[in-house]
Design a protein around this motif. Structure first.
Motif, PDB file in Angstrom:
ATOM      1  N   PRO A   1      15.501  -0.873  18.547  1.00  0.00           N
ATOM      2  CA  PRO A   1      15.796  -1.765  19.679  1.00  0.00           C
ATOM      3  C   PRO A   1      15.894  -1.045  21.021  1.00  0.00           C
ATOM      4  N   HIS A   2      16.224   0.255  21.001  1.00  0.00           N
ATOM      5  CA  HIS A   2      16.380   1.000  22.253  1.00  0.00           C
ATOM      6  C   HIS A   2      15.076   1.655  22.702  1.00  0.00           C
ATOM      7  N   ARG A   3      14.029   1.531  21.909  1.00  0.00           N
ATOM      8  CA  ARG A   3      12.713   2.094  22.228  1.00  0.00           C
ATOM      9  C   ARG A   3      12.772   3.614  22.403  1.00  0.00           C
ATOM     10  N   ARG A   4      13.509   4.243  21.491  1.00  0.00           N
ATOM     11  CA  ARG A   4      13.602   5.704  21.510  1.00  0.00           C
ATOM     12  C   ARG A   4      13.111   6.323  20.199  1.00  0.00           C
ATOM     13  N   VAL A   5      12.878   5.495  19.194  1.00  0.00           N
ATOM     14  CA  VAL A   5      12.404   5.967  17.889  1.00  0.00           C
ATOM     15  C   VAL A   5      11.030   5.364  17.633  1.00  0.00           C
ATOM     16  N   LEU A   6      10.081   6.208  17.201  1.00  0.00           N
ATOM     17  CA  LEU A   6       8.720   5.755  16.929  1.00  0.00           C
ATOM     18  C   LEU A   6       8.352   6.169  15.507  1.00  0.00           C
ATOM     19  N   LEU A   7       7.940   5.214  14.687  1.00  0.00           N
ATOM     20  CA  LEU A   7       7.585   5.486  13.292  1.00  0.00           C
ATOM     21  C   LEU A   7       6.084   5.704  13.167  1.00  0.00           C
ATOM     22  N   VAL A   8       5.706   6.739  12.412  1.00  0.00           N
ATOM     23  CA  VAL A   8       4.286   7.044  12.225  1.00  0.00           C
ATOM     24  C   VAL A   8       4.015   7.366  10.755  1.00  0.00           C
ATOM     25  N   GLY A   9       2.743   7.282  10.371  1.00  0.00           N
ATOM     26  CA  GLY A   9       2.339   7.646   9.015  1.00  0.00           C
ATOM     27  C   GLY A   9       3.011   6.785   7.964  1.00  0.00           C
ATOM     28  N   GLU A  10       3.352   7.395   6.833  1.00  0.00           N
ATOM     29  CA  GLU A  10       3.911   6.629   5.723  1.00  0.00           C
ATOM     30  C   GLU A  10       5.355   6.203   5.962  1.00  0.00           C
ATOM     31  N   ALA A  11       5.969   6.656   7.029  1.00  0.00           N
ATOM     32  CA  ALA A  11       7.257   6.085   7.418  1.00  0.00           C
ATOM     33  C   ALA A  11       7.062   4.668   7.945  1.00  0.00           C
ATOM     34  N   ALA A  12       5.830   4.372   8.402  1.00  0.00           N
ATOM     35  CA  ALA A  12       5.531   3.072   8.999  1.00  0.00           C
ATOM     36  C   ALA A  12       4.679   2.182   8.106  1.00  0.00           C
ATOM     37  N   HIS A  13       3.880   2.775   7.220  1.00  0.00           N
ATOM     38  CA  HIS A  13       2.966   1.971   6.402  1.00  0.00           C
ATOM     39  C   HIS A  13       2.530   2.758   5.175  1.00  0.00           C
ATOM     40  N   LEU A  14       2.151   2.033   4.146  1.00  0.00           N
ATOM     41  CA  LEU A  14       1.649   2.656   2.919  1.00  0.00           C
ATOM     42  C   LEU A  14       0.501   1.807   2.404  1.00  0.00           C
ATOM     43  N   PHE A  15      -0.664   2.455   2.194  1.00  0.00           N
ATOM     44  CA  PHE A  15      -1.857   1.751   1.731  1.00  0.00           C
ATOM     45  C   PHE A  15      -2.365   2.390   0.441  1.00  0.00           C
ATOM     46  N   PRO A  16      -3.133   1.632  -0.362  1.00  0.00           N
ATOM     47  CA  PRO A  16      -3.863   2.265  -1.457  1.00  0.00           C
ATOM     48  C   PRO A  16      -4.789   3.346  -0.890  1.00  0.00           C
ATOM     49  N   PRO A  17      -5.045   4.410  -1.654  1.00  0.00           N
ATOM     50  CA  PRO A  17      -5.765   5.570  -1.099  1.00  0.00           C
ATOM     51  C   PRO A  17      -7.276   5.392  -1.032  1.00  0.00           C
ATOM     52  N   PHE A  18      -7.737   4.334  -0.384  1.00  0.00           N
ATOM     53  CA  PHE A  18      -9.171   4.098  -0.250  1.00  0.00           C
ATOM     54  C   PHE A  18      -9.628   4.555   1.131  1.00  0.00           C
ATOM     55  N   GLY A  19     -10.571   5.484   1.168  1.00  0.00           N
ATOM     56  CA  GLY A  19     -11.098   5.923   2.450  1.00  0.00           C
ATOM     57  C   GLY A  19     -10.103   6.687   3.296  1.00  0.00           C
ATOM     58  N   ALA A  20      -9.055   7.223   2.672  1.00  0.00           N
ATOM     59  CA  ALA A  20      -8.034   8.002   3.397  1.00  0.00           C
ATOM     60  C   ALA A  20      -7.464   7.223   4.574  1.00  0.00           C
ATOM     61  N   ARG A  21      -7.296   5.910   4.409  1.00  0.00           N
ATOM     62  CA  ARG A  21      -6.798   5.086   5.513  1.00  0.00           C
ATOM     63  C   ARG A  21      -5.385   5.481   5.926  1.00  0.00           C
ATOM     64  N   GLY A  22      -4.545   5.814   4.956  1.00  0.00           N
ATOM     65  CA  GLY A  22      -3.182   6.182   5.299  1.00  0.00           C
ATOM     66  C   GLY A  22      -3.128   7.445   6.133  1.00  0.00           C
ATOM     67  N   MET A  23      -3.848   8.483   5.704  1.00  0.00           N
ATOM     68  CA  MET A  23      -3.844   9.748   6.433  1.00  0.00           C
ATOM     69  C   MET A  23      -4.476   9.594   7.812  1.00  0.00           C
ATOM     70  N   ASN A  24      -5.651   8.962   7.860  1.00  0.00           N
ATOM     71  CA  ASN A  24      -6.347   8.841   9.135  1.00  0.00           C
ATOM     72  C   ASN A  24      -5.580   7.983  10.130  1.00  0.00           C
ATOM     73  N   SER A  25      -4.974   6.890   9.653  1.00  0.00           N
ATOM     74  CA  SER A  25      -4.205   6.063  10.578  1.00  0.00           C
ATOM     75  C   SER A  25      -2.927   6.780  11.002  1.00  0.00           C
ATOM     76  N   GLY A  26      -2.426   7.684  10.147  1.00  0.00           N
ATOM     77  CA  GLY A  26      -1.272   8.485  10.536  1.00  0.00           C
ATOM     78  C   GLY A  26      -1.580   9.376  11.728  1.00  0.00           C
ATOM     79  N   PHE A  27      -2.799   9.940  11.758  1.00  0.00           N
ATOM     80  CA  PHE A  27      -3.205  10.741  12.915  1.00  0.00           C
ATOM     81  C   PHE A  27      -3.221   9.885  14.180  1.00  0.00           C
ATOM     82  N   ALA A  28      -3.792   8.670  14.047  1.00  0.00           N
ATOM     83  CA  ALA A  28      -3.850   7.769  15.203  1.00  0.00           C
ATOM     84  C   ALA A  28      -2.448   7.345  15.638  1.00  0.00           C
ATOM     85  N   ASP A  29      -1.554   7.112  14.659  1.00  0.00           N
ATOM     86  CA  ASP A  29      -0.161   6.798  14.991  1.00  0.00           C
ATOM     87  C   ASP A  29       0.451   7.912  15.840  1.00  0.00           C
ATOM     88  N   ALA A  30       0.256   9.154  15.381  1.00  0.00           N
ATOM     89  CA  ALA A  30       0.872  10.297  16.054  1.00  0.00           C
ATOM     90  C   ALA A  30       0.349  10.439  17.480  1.00  0.00           C
TER      91      ALA A  30
END
Length: 256
Positions: free
Chosen positions: A137-166
């Motif tokens: 709520p204070h906009r001081r914490v940002l969640l990235v990678g598997e702290a924010a989402h978890l997907f089946p391991p197809f096409g490395a979507r979790g890892m690649n989107s984690g880079f984009a999150d960061a």
């Protein structure tokens, strides 16, 4: 921020990149929402044969005869490969994934395999989970990678989107540090954009999962027909090759 051992870490923001069991996410009050697929997969890590020529080919078997018709995926990596076996109704993970049972069925998939080459055995289920908010709520914490989402391991979507999150988190933090008055909007925009990207990735992974585990007669017939026609119509083979990774969609402006 004060850690469990009492250490204090001053800073303007916290990036939660601590995985699916994220303590940072829990402290923000955010929770993971989504579903778990039926069934499970057994992953067996196998070291390359000493002195042998490692295989660099990824092979997908939709119904491997050596696995009683179960789906089998063989994926190479540095100094070895993983054999991923899809369960079917009635399989007991405590039985099929036991080291004794793996030693029994693995040779039918990859040939004679000395026990010492089996480096790890794991059981996992496909999860599609997304945090209900990627910030606090204070906009001081940002969640990235598997702290924010978890997907089946197809096409490395979790890892690649984690880079984009960061990358997006870094941009938002930089904006907030340059102009504190703009921080709340920058972090909120990060959370909105990255959650939208997570929803796109989750939908794509879901499409791949429905292809791998078809539940309807039409879907099963489509896959079987493609297999029969693939030797004479290459595009059917291409579809069978790419479908397990889901549609190759990119959401404009998110980097997915």
């Amino acid at each position: 921020m004060v850690t469990a051992d009492g250490a204090t870490w001053p800073g303007s923001h916290v990036v939660g990149a601590d995985g699916v069991r994220s303590t940072v996410r829990k402290r923000t009050g955010a929770s993971l929402e989504g579903s778990a697929a039926e069934g499970f997969h057994v992953g067996v890590d196998v070291a390359d044969e000493p002195g042998g020529t490692p295989s660099l080919e990824r092979v997908m078997h939709y119904a491997h005869p050596g696995a009683d018709g179960r789906g089998v995926l063989v994926v190479p990596y540095a100094n070895g490969f993983q054999v991923d076996v899809q369960s079917r109704a009635g399989d007991d993970p405590d039985v099929i994934a036991s080291r004794r049972e793996v030693r029994r069925w693995l040779p039918a998939l990859i040939g004679p395999t000395p026990s010492e080459r089996i480096t790890a055995i794991s059981v996992y289920r496909f999860l599609q989970l997304i945090a209900d908010d990627f910030t606090d709520p204070h906009r001081r914490v940002l969640l990235v990678g598997e702290a924010a989402h978890l997907f089946p391991p197809f096409g490395a979507r979790g890892m690649n989107s984690g880079f984009a999150d960061a990358r997006a988190a870094a941009d938002a933090i930089a904006t907030g540090r340059r102009s504190p008055a703009a921080n709340a909007d920058a972090v909120a925009a990060f959370a909105t954009a990255r959650r939208a990207a997570a929803e796109v990735n989750s939908a794509a992974a879901g499409a791949a999962l429905r292809h791998l585990r078809p539940t309807g007669a039409v879907a099963r017939l489509r896959r079987r027909t493609a297999g029969l026609l693939a030797p004479v119509v290459p595009r059917f083979g291409e579809w069978l090759e790419h479908a397990p990774y889901g549609p190759r969609t990119v959401m404009s402006g998110t980097g997915n």
